[in-house]
Design a protein around this motif. Sequence first.
Motif, PDB file in Angstrom:
ATOM      1  N   PHE A 106      -1.183  -8.042  -0.361  1.00 27.21           N
ATOM      2  CA  PHE A 106      -2.492  -7.469   0.388  1.00 27.21           C
ATOM      3  C   PHE A 106      -3.723  -7.874  -0.507  1.00 27.21           C
ATOM      4  O   PHE A 106      -3.535  -7.607  -1.759  1.00 27.21           O
ATOM      5  CB  PHE A 106      -2.430  -6.036   0.693  1.00 27.21           C
ATOM      6  N   GLU A 107      -4.916  -8.096  -0.079  1.00 28.06           N
ATOM      7  CA  GLU A 107      -6.121  -8.198  -0.650  1.00 28.06           C
ATOM      8  C   GLU A 107      -6.317  -7.021  -1.415  1.00 28.06           C
ATOM      9  O   GLU A 107      -6.995  -6.917  -2.670  1.00 28.06           O
ATOM     10  CB  GLU A 107      -7.314  -8.701   0.189  1.00 28.06           C
ATOM     11  N   ASP A 108      -6.444  -5.784  -0.798  1.00 30.24           N
ATOM     12  CA  ASP A 108      -7.046  -4.524  -1.448  1.00 30.24           C
ATOM     13  C   ASP A 108      -5.673  -3.528  -1.708  1.00 30.24           C
ATOM     14  O   ASP A 108      -6.393  -2.255  -1.850  1.00 30.24           O
ATOM     15  CB  ASP A 108      -7.993  -3.935  -0.431  1.00 30.24           C
ATOM     16  N   GLN A 109      -4.621  -3.775  -1.727  1.00 35.21           N
ATOM     17  CA  GLN A 109      -3.398  -3.003  -2.290  1.00 35.21           C
ATOM     18  C   GLN A 109      -2.627  -3.648  -2.905  1.00 35.21           C
ATOM     19  O   GLN A 109      -2.346  -4.851  -3.073  1.00 35.21           O
ATOM     20  CB  GLN A 109      -2.666  -2.543  -0.845  1.00 35.21           C
ATOM     21  N   PRO A 110      -1.846  -2.474  -3.689  1.00 33.74           N
ATOM     22  CA  PRO A 110      -0.746  -3.368  -4.503  1.00 33.74           C
ATOM     23  C   PRO A 110       0.491  -3.786  -3.698  1.00 33.74           C
ATOM     24  O   PRO A 110       0.310  -3.495  -2.556  1.00 33.74           O
ATOM     25  CB  PRO A 110      -0.374  -2.322  -5.309  1.00 33.74           C
ATOM     26  N   PRO A 111       1.032  -4.718  -4.200  1.00 42.58           N
ATOM     27  CA  PRO A 111       2.389  -5.490  -3.593  1.00 42.58           C
ATOM     28  C   PRO A 111       3.121  -4.372  -3.101  1.00 42.58           C
ATOM     29  O   PRO A 111       3.186  -3.319  -3.832  1.00 42.58           O
ATOM     30  CB  PRO A 111       2.735  -6.515  -4.500  1.00 42.58           C
ATOM     31  N   ALA A 112       3.985  -4.728  -1.932  1.00 39.61           N
ATOM     32  CA  ALA A 112       5.128  -3.922  -1.514  1.00 39.61           C
ATOM     33  C   ALA A 112       6.259  -4.685  -1.062  1.00 39.61           C
ATOM     34  O   ALA A 112       6.103  -5.848  -0.905  1.00 39.61           O
ATOM     35  CB  ALA A 112       4.449  -2.853  -0.393  1.00 39.61           C
ATOM     36  N   ALA A 113       7.182  -3.828  -0.771  1.00 37.82           N
ATOM     37  CA  ALA A 113       8.686  -4.690  -0.376  1.00 37.82           C
ATOM     38  C   ALA A 113       9.339  -3.812   0.679  1.00 37.82           C
ATOM     39  O   ALA A 113       8.929  -2.542   0.641  1.00 37.82           O
ATOM     40  CB  ALA A 113       9.570  -4.940  -1.517  1.00 37.82           C
ATOM     41  N   TYR A 114       9.854  -4.455   1.545  1.00 40.85           N
ATOM     42  CA  TYR A 114      10.415  -3.624   2.586  1.00 40.85           C
ATOM     43  C   TYR A 114      12.131  -4.027   2.627  1.00 40.85           C
ATOM     44  O   TYR A 114      12.399  -5.308   2.434  1.00 40.85           O
ATOM     45  CB  TYR A 114      10.010  -4.008   3.987  1.00 40.85           C
ATOM     46  N   SER A 115      12.900  -3.178   2.946  1.00 45.96           N
ATOM     47  CA  SER A 115      14.219  -3.631   2.896  1.00 45.96           C
ATOM     48  C   SER A 115      14.986  -2.654   3.975  1.00 45.96           C
ATOM     49  O   SER A 115      14.113  -1.601   4.261  1.00 45.96           O
ATOM     50  CB  SER A 115      15.166  -3.293   1.548  1.00 45.96           C
ATOM     51  N   GLU A 116      15.952  -3.173   4.516  1.00 47.09           N
ATOM     52  CA  GLU A 116      16.585  -2.322   5.639  1.00 47.09           C
ATOM     53  C   GLU A 116      18.196  -2.823   5.648  1.00 47.09           C
ATOM     54  O   GLU A 116      18.814  -3.446   5.017  1.00 47.09           O
ATOM     55  CB  GLU A 116      16.111  -3.149   6.946  1.00 47.09           C
ATOM     56  N   GLY A 117      18.786  -1.608   6.223  1.00 50.43           N
ATOM     57  CA  GLY A 117      20.138  -1.761   6.065  1.00 50.43           C
ATOM     58  C   GLY A 117      20.749  -1.541   7.544  1.00 50.43           C
ATOM     59  O   GLY A 117      19.614  -1.635   8.643  1.00 50.43           O
TER      60      GLY A 117
END
Length: 62
Positions: free
Chosen positions: A3-14
Amino acid sequence: MWFEDQPPAAYSEGVSIGKLHDSPALVEQLGGAYALALSDALPLKESLAVMRATAEEYGRHG
């Protein structure tokens, strides 16, 4: 995810859970695993050919 104005994030799912991760170390680890998986993937046309051949073979044994 970047994101331009936020730190990176990750999504995981099971099977029955999905989770958004914001720990920088975990985001980096998951990003590396995702990049590795993509590097091993076949191109789209080859993937489709493998799936079709597998479905045909499965149909012969059903």
